[in-house]
Structure formats: C-alpha cells, structure tokens
Design a protein around this motif. Structure first.
Motif, PDB file in Angstrom:
ATOM      1  N   VAL A  41       1.743  -0.155 -14.473  1.00  0.00           N
ATOM      2  CA  VAL A  41       1.200   0.676 -13.399  1.00  0.00           C
ATOM      3  C   VAL A  41      -0.303   0.457 -13.226  1.00  0.00           C
ATOM      4  CG1 VAL A  41       0.749   3.049 -12.681  1.00  0.00           C
ATOM      5  CG2 VAL A  41       3.009   2.423 -13.534  1.00  0.00           C
ATOM      6  N   ASN A  50       3.773   8.476  -4.852  1.00  0.00           N
ATOM      7  CA  ASN A  50       3.327   9.593  -5.688  1.00  0.00           C
ATOM      8  C   ASN A  50       3.773  10.952  -5.167  1.00  0.00           C
ATOM      9  OD1 ASN A  50       2.041   7.916  -7.511  1.00  0.00           O
ATOM     10  ND2 ASN A  50       0.030   8.122  -6.554  1.00  0.00           N
ATOM     11  N   TYR A  83      -2.125  -1.730 -10.428  1.00  0.00           N
ATOM     12  CA  TYR A  83      -1.219  -1.943  -9.300  1.00  0.00           C
ATOM     13  C   TYR A  83      -0.968  -0.647  -8.525  1.00  0.00           C
ATOM     14  CZ  TYR A  83      -0.222  -6.151 -12.024  1.00  0.00           C
ATOM     15  OH  TYR A  83      -0.335  -7.326 -12.736  1.00  0.00           O
ATOM     16  N   GLU A  84      -1.802   0.359  -8.782  1.00  0.00           N
ATOM     17  CA  GLU A  84      -1.568   1.687  -8.221  1.00  0.00           C
ATOM     18  C   GLU A  84      -1.503   1.701  -6.694  1.00  0.00           C
ATOM     19  OE1 GLU A  84      -4.003   2.372 -12.046  1.00  0.00           O
ATOM     20  OE2 GLU A  84      -3.941   0.939 -10.389  1.00  0.00           O
ATOM     21  N   GLU A  85      -2.293   0.877  -6.035  1.00  0.00           N
ATOM     22  CA  GLU A  85      -2.313   0.901  -4.568  1.00  0.00           C
ATOM     23  C   GLU A  85      -0.941   0.598  -3.982  1.00  0.00           C
ATOM     24  OE1 GLU A  85      -4.580  -1.193  -0.758  1.00  0.00           O
ATOM     25  OE2 GLU A  85      -5.294  -1.558  -2.788  1.00  0.00           O
ATOM     26  N   ASP A  86      -0.201  -0.270  -4.631  1.00  0.00           N
ATOM     27  CA  ASP A  86       1.120  -0.647  -4.120  1.00  0.00           C
ATOM     28  C   ASP A  86       2.262   0.156  -4.741  1.00  0.00           C
ATOM     29  OD1 ASP A  86       0.120  -2.635  -2.408  1.00  0.00           O
ATOM     30  OD2 ASP A  86       0.130  -4.126  -4.006  1.00  0.00           O
ATOM     31  N   VAL A  87       2.171   0.487  -6.035  1.00  0.00           N
ATOM     32  CA  VAL A  87       3.312   1.108  -6.726  1.00  0.00           C
ATOM     33  C   VAL A  87       3.078   2.556  -7.117  1.00  0.00           C
ATOM     34  CG1 VAL A  87       3.951  -1.154  -7.629  1.00  0.00           C
ATOM     35  CG2 VAL A  87       2.628   0.404  -9.076  1.00  0.00           C
ATOM     36  N   GLY A  88       1.874   3.100  -6.883  1.00  0.00           N
ATOM     37  CA  GLY A  88       1.577   4.472  -7.279  1.00  0.00           C
ATOM     38  C   GLY A  88       1.313   4.575  -8.773  1.00  0.00           C
ATOM     39  N   ASN A  89       1.090   5.809  -9.245  1.00  0.00           N
ATOM     40  CA  ASN A  89       0.852   5.993 -10.679  1.00  0.00           C
ATOM     41  C   ASN A  89       1.635   7.166 -11.271  1.00  0.00           C
ATOM     42  OD1 ASN A  89      -0.533   8.177  -9.653  1.00  0.00           O
ATOM     43  ND2 ASN A  89      -2.569   7.375 -10.122  1.00  0.00           N
ATOM     44  N   SER A 130       0.826  -1.219   0.000  1.00  0.00           N
ATOM     45  CA  SER A 130       0.000   0.000   0.000  1.00  0.00           C
ATOM     46  C   SER A 130       0.857   1.266   0.000  1.00  0.00           C
ATOM     47  CB  SER A 130      -0.949   0.008   1.206  1.00  0.00           C
ATOM     48  OG  SER A 130      -1.818  -1.101   1.169  1.00  0.00           O
ATOM     49  N   GLY A 170       1.486   3.103  -2.662  1.00  0.00           N
ATOM     50  CA  GLY A 170       1.190   3.927  -3.833  1.00  0.00           C
ATOM     51  C   GLY A 170       1.095   5.411  -3.558  1.00  0.00           C
ATOM     52  N   SER A 171       0.330   5.805  -2.560  1.00  0.00           N
ATOM     53  CA  SER A 171       0.149   7.236  -2.269  1.00  0.00           C
ATOM     54  C   SER A 171       1.444   7.875  -1.807  1.00  0.00           C
ATOM     55  CB  SER A 171      -0.950   7.424  -1.218  1.00  0.00           C
ATOM     56  OG  SER A 171      -0.621   6.741  -0.016  1.00  0.00           O
TER      57      SER A 171
END
Length: 278
Positions: free
Chosen positions: A107, A94, A110-116, A88, A90-91
């Motif tokens: 990406v 970012n 998988y944004e929750e873990d790696v961000g966007n 978690s 991701g945020s």
C-alpha cells in the motif's frame, strides 16, 4: 435504502451448475477445529474441505467473529493487476465500508491508485510477509485461506511460537510473522471448496475474494482485476513489481476463464468495475 445485490441467486444459478445458497459465515469458529476424517473428491492440493483440522489449534471464541455489523455493506475488492495503475482511485476506495486486499500487495507508495484503507487481507502462507503491519491498518483482519493442512500447521507455529516446519510448501513461508494475534482469521474452507468444485479452473486469490464478497456484502465493486493479452509477454502483471505476462506461462490459473466469469458477473449486475477493463 441499501442497494442490495438482488441478482445474487441468479448469479449462483448462472455461474455454478448447481444451486448454492448464500453463506455469510466467513470464518472458522472454535468448534470447527476438531479432527474429522471425511473423504474428499477434490484434487490433492484442495483436500481442505473441512477434514483433518488440527486438534490443538485452541483459540478463544472471541478470536473469530467479524466485527462489522452494518446493515448495508458496501465492499470493494482491490486486485493486484497492473490495470489499477494511474487510475487515481485511492480516495474512492477509502470510502467503502469494507476494503479487501490480496496476498502481499503493498500500500505505501501506491496510495493514489489503491488507497490506504484495508479491512481484510486474504492470503496464504506462501504469500505472507514477515511484517504485515507495513501494509495494513492496525485493525486489519488477516484472513488466511487454508488450501492444505500444512497451512494451518504454519499458522499454529506462528501464533504459538513453535518450531517452524517449511515442508509441504511450494515456496518457503515466513519464519517470523509480526502480526496482532487478535486480528487473525481463517477463511471457512467452504468458499474454496465450492469454487474449486464448481468452476473449470483453479481460482486465483482474487477470484476467491470476489466470491467471498458476493456472499457477505450487499454491494460489490472491484478494481485492479484483468490481465493483459497473452500475446503481450512484456506487459507487467501487477501494479507493484516487474513480473510480466511471460511469468504466467507456468501458472496453474486459467486467466481467460476467470476473466469470462467476472464478465458474466458484471453483465448480470452482481458486481461493478471501478475502472475500464478489457
């Protein structure tokens, strides 16, 4: 005040056998694209130490500068390891000034873990995808690592829509590359040259990206690094596919040496992991 990585000089002394000055010039410039025939002592797959650059890869000067001029650059290198799964992060990722991603790591989904957010994506032709817009921001810099002269030939063919030649690659690179030409950069071969010259193993793209970040950024954090024990042959390697440690048997990379090098960098405070790791 920016918490600049003050241990950088010590890191260089510790990690390399000879002192190497910090170098923040990341990309080749127009004047670098000249024919030069310098003898190289590197293994054949790493002859790209500034020699044999193609005469006709003529790009505008504005093609190369890195747009970020922040006084304090907080950077995170996001690796492709399964270790980032269910973190978690991701945020948090970012929020960094510079987010560096590797090869074809996706990406979306998988944004929750790696961000966007993606500032730079470091890749080589064999790891490129036909439509990089699917996994990158509109202004993401696509930074190609020139491992060998064939790589610049591929880049020229893509950017100038010339006849494709896939000879000389261990895996066929894309025949179509839907990229914004103004966002393409070529990593200065200095980084690969120095890493290969000084380290006792063939570096992964991830380790090379860390070395680039340590040269350019004031603060370096990493996530998604670390392989499972070799004894666990069924453990997935990456967060986005089903390849397991079994596939690493034929890998040219020494993951144990790389893990030890990253651990030493962590111990001297040159970088920090964002999640628990082995």
């Amino acid at each position: 005040m920016c918490p600049v990585t003050k241990v950088f000089s010590f890191f260089l002394i510790l990690l390399f056998s000879s002192r190497i000055k910090r170098r923040t010039k990341l990309f080749l410039k127009l004047e670098d694209f000249l024919w030069r025939r310098n003898a190289s002592k590197l293994p054949s797959q790493y002859l790209f130490d500034g020699s044999l650059l193609p005469r006709n890869l003529n790009m505008p000067t504005s093609f190369f500068p890195f747009p970020h001029s922040l006084k304090c650059k907080m950077c995170v290198v996001v690796g492709n390891s399964f270790a980032i799964k269910k973190t978690s992060l991701g945020s948090a990722i970012n929020k960094y000034d510079v987010v560096i991603r590797l090869n074809n790591a996706p990406v979306p989904g998988y944004e929750e873990d790696v961000g966007n957010k993606t500032t730079m994506r470091i890749f080589y032709p064999e790891s490129a995808i036909s439509n990089p817009r699917l996994h990158n921001d509109e202004d993401t810099l696509m930074v190609m690592v020139p491992f060998k002269p064939h790589d610049l030939r591929w880049l020229k063919e893509m950017l100038y829509d010339e006849k494709r030649d896939r000879r000389g690659f261990w895996k066929p690179p894309p025949l179509i590359w839907l990229v914004n030409r103004s966002n393409v950069r070529v990593l200065d071969p200095h980084f690969m040259h120095q890493t290969v010259k000084q380290m006792p193993f063939q570096p992964t793209t991830g380790f090379l990206a860390v070395f680039v970040a340590l040269n350019y950024c004031d603060v370096v954090h990493i996530a998604g690094f670390g392989y499972p024990p070799k004894s666990d042959q069924q453990q997935p390697i990456h967060y986005f596919e089903n390849n397991t440690m079994k596939a690493m048997k034929s890998s040219p990379h020494d993951i144990n040496h790389e893990a030890q090098a990253l651990k030493r960098l962590e111990e001297v405070g040159a970088l920090m992991y964002l999640h628990p790791h082995l």
